[in-house]
Design a protein around this motif. Structure first.
Motif, PDB file in Angstrom:
ATOM      1  N   VAL A  96     -30.072  -4.575 -29.119  1.00  0.00           N
ATOM      2  CA  VAL A  96     -29.913  -3.825 -27.868  1.00  0.00           C
ATOM      3  C   VAL A  96     -28.637  -2.991 -27.928  1.00  0.00           C
ATOM      4  O   VAL A  96     -27.785  -3.185 -28.806  1.00  0.00           O
ATOM      5  N   LYS A  97     -28.492  -2.078 -26.984  1.00  0.00           N
ATOM      6  CA  LYS A  97     -27.341  -1.179 -26.993  1.00  0.00           C
ATOM      7  C   LYS A  97     -26.247  -1.575 -26.001  1.00  0.00           C
ATOM      8  O   LYS A  97     -25.206  -0.920 -25.954  1.00  0.00           O
ATOM      9  N   ASN A  98     -26.471  -2.614 -25.217  1.00  0.00           N
ATOM     10  CA  ASN A  98     -25.508  -2.924 -24.160  1.00  0.00           C
ATOM     11  C   ASN A  98     -24.750  -4.230 -24.374  1.00  0.00           C
ATOM     12  O   ASN A  98     -24.297  -4.854 -23.413  1.00  0.00           O
ATOM     13  N   LEU A  99     -24.593  -4.651 -25.619  1.00  0.00           N
ATOM     14  CA  LEU A  99     -23.691  -5.765 -25.882  1.00  0.00           C
ATOM     15  C   LEU A  99     -22.260  -5.305 -25.613  1.00  0.00           C
ATOM     16  O   LEU A  99     -21.922  -4.148 -25.850  1.00  0.00           O
ATOM     17  N   TYR A 100     -21.423  -6.219 -25.107  1.00  0.00           N
ATOM     18  CA  TYR A 100     -20.066  -5.789 -24.772  1.00  0.00           C
ATOM     19  C   TYR A 100     -19.033  -6.855 -25.125  1.00  0.00           C
ATOM     20  O   TYR A 100     -19.323  -8.041 -25.131  1.00  0.00           O
ATOM     21  N   GLY A 101     -17.828  -6.378 -25.449  1.00  0.00           N
ATOM     22  CA  GLY A 101     -16.682  -7.250 -25.649  1.00  0.00           C
ATOM     23  C   GLY A 101     -16.752  -8.162 -26.858  1.00  0.00           C
ATOM     24  O   GLY A 101     -15.995  -9.133 -26.934  1.00  0.00           O
ATOM     25  N   ILE A 102     -17.622  -7.881 -27.819  1.00  0.00           N
ATOM     26  CA  ILE A 102     -17.765  -8.793 -28.959  1.00  0.00           C
ATOM     27  C   ILE A 102     -16.443  -8.904 -29.724  1.00  0.00           C
ATOM     28  O   ILE A 102     -15.814  -7.908 -30.054  1.00  0.00           O
ATOM     29  N   ASP A 103     -16.046 -10.134 -29.971  1.00  0.00           N
ATOM     30  CA  ASP A 103     -14.761 -10.414 -30.617  1.00  0.00           C
ATOM     31  C   ASP A 103     -14.974 -11.523 -31.640  1.00  0.00           C
ATOM     32  O   ASP A 103     -15.234 -12.668 -31.275  1.00  0.00           O
ATOM     33  N   ALA A 104     -14.855 -11.182 -32.915  1.00  0.00           N
ATOM     34  CA  ALA A 104     -15.127 -12.144 -33.986  1.00  0.00           C
ATOM     35  C   ALA A 104     -14.182 -13.340 -33.929  1.00  0.00           C
ATOM     36  O   ALA A 104     -14.584 -14.477 -34.207  1.00  0.00           O
ATOM     37  N   THR A 105     -12.932 -13.099 -33.561  1.00  0.00           N
ATOM     38  CA  THR A 105     -11.955 -14.188 -33.495  1.00  0.00           C
ATOM     39  C   THR A 105     -12.328 -15.179 -32.404  1.00  0.00           C
ATOM     40  O   THR A 105     -12.324 -16.396 -32.614  1.00  0.00           O
ATOM     41  N   ALA A 106     -12.656 -14.661 -31.228  1.00  0.00           N
ATOM     42  CA  ALA A 106     -13.037 -15.533 -30.110  1.00  0.00           C
ATOM     43  C   ALA A 106     -14.318 -16.293 -30.423  1.00  0.00           C
ATOM     44  O   ALA A 106     -14.438 -17.488 -30.112  1.00  0.00           O
ATOM     45  N   ASP A 107     -15.282 -15.610 -31.046  1.00  0.00           N
ATOM     46  CA  ASP A 107     -16.532 -16.272 -31.401  1.00  0.00           C
ATOM     47  C   ASP A 107     -16.282 -17.438 -32.358  1.00  0.00           C
ATOM     48  O   ASP A 107     -16.777 -18.552 -32.150  1.00  0.00           O
ATOM     49  N   ALA A 108     -15.530 -17.182 -33.409  1.00  0.00           N
ATOM     50  CA  ALA A 108     -15.280 -18.220 -34.412  1.00  0.00           C
ATOM     51  C   ALA A 108     -14.531 -19.399 -33.807  1.00  0.00           C
ATOM     52  O   ALA A 108     -14.845 -20.562 -34.089  1.00  0.00           O
ATOM     53  N   PHE A 109     -13.547 -19.104 -32.951  1.00  0.00           N
ATOM     54  CA  PHE A 109     -12.752 -20.178 -32.364  1.00  0.00           C
ATOM     55  C   PHE A 109     -13.603 -21.038 -31.435  1.00  0.00           C
ATOM     56  O   PHE A 109     -13.590 -22.271 -31.524  1.00  0.00           O
ATOM     57  N   GLU A 110     -14.354 -20.418 -30.525  1.00  0.00           N
ATOM     58  CA  GLU A 110     -15.086 -21.207 -29.538  1.00  0.00           C
ATOM     59  C   GLU A 110     -16.295 -21.916 -30.143  1.00  0.00           C
ATOM     60  O   GLU A 110     -16.636 -23.033 -29.725  1.00  0.00           O
TER      61      GLU A 110
END
Length: 260
Positions: A96-110
């Motif tokens: 999709v085209k409306n993903l927002y705020g993706i952050d690899a660091t936050a994803d990996a940590f959480e």
């Protein structure tokens, strides 16, 4: 250490130490989202403290500790709301085209935090993104976009909360917490749980079939898709949820100390 400080530290330990993760300050997030997430995180942490827990807030976008080490010194984990998870974290390409705020660091940590908590069998509560992180950490997947005109959001960027009803499945942890079959909740999300992760089950759904809560088949593990910490939500919902959660956290702390 003076006896008074020892007593205070012992009392805090009996209440339980809670690691609460947020990604409020991710550079990829818009200013309004950062400000709103600050408000939500503050409300959630305050409710947990009011219910008796000792809360350590950590910024998933700028972590300074290893998730496993944090979990090793904690009695419970709370993962709060935030931006979208990268579809790559659940083995999908962006569709999709409306993903927002993706952050690899936050994803990996959480995701690391959730997996460590599950491995350690600690009480774990996920709210909104936190529920989605719990599901992905357990091997589940997400619906990348629910589409426009749903009951779950008013604005395409989820900047406005909406209120709708959910049905709670009888016999679940969630049903035991609230003692009700239905709740009117506040939410704002364009993604949702798709395939439920291993060791989890759905425990609530909206009228359109979207999963609104998941929980562990064993232990105290719960994810809710809505925001009980929203300023316009029924405050009793947040207090009830945090009381149940922090009671489980305190029980874990006492078990670790060999107390009955």
């Amino acid at each position: 250490m003076p006896q008074s400080e020892l007593s205070s530290a012992s009392a805090a330990r009996r209440r339980g130490r809670l690691v609460a993760s947020y990604s409020m300050d991710a550079e990829q997030s818009s200013d309004w989202l950062r400000q709103f997430l600050h408000t939500l995180a503050k409300n959630a942490a305050a409710a947990a403290e009011a219910a008796g827990a000792e809360v350590l807030l950590v910024d998933a976008a700028r972590p300074v500790d290893d998730p496993a080490e944090l979990v090793g010194d904690a009695d419970g984990v709370l993962i709060l709301g935030g931006a979208d998870l990268d579809p790559a974290t659940y083995g999908r390409q962006c569709q999709v085209k409306n993903l927002y705020g993706i952050d690899a660091t936050a994803d990996a940590f959480e995701l690391g935090l959730a997996r460590a908590a599950l491995d350690a069998r600690l009480p774990l509560l996920g709210i909104c993104r936190g529920m989605q992180a719990l599901n992905v950490a357990a091997g589940g997947s997400l619906i990348q976009d629910l589409g426009p005109g749903t009951i779950h959001n008013i604005e395409s960027d989820n900047s406005t909360m909406t209120t709708h009803a959910i049905e709670i499945i009888p016999g679940t942890l969630l049903a035991g917490i609230y003692g009700r079959a239905q709740l009117d909740i506040r939410s704002g999300h364009h993604q949702a749980v798709d395939a439920v992760g291993a060791g989890l089950r759905a425990s609530a759904a909206a009228s359109d079939g979207v999963i609104e809560a998941i929980e562990g088949t064993e232990g105290w593990v719960l994810g809710v898709q809505w925001h009980p910490e929203d300023p316009d939500a029924d405050p009793e919902q947040l207090a009830t949820l945090m009381t149940a959660f922090t009671t489980a956290v305190a029980s874990t702390a006492q078990t670790k100390q060999g107390q009955p």
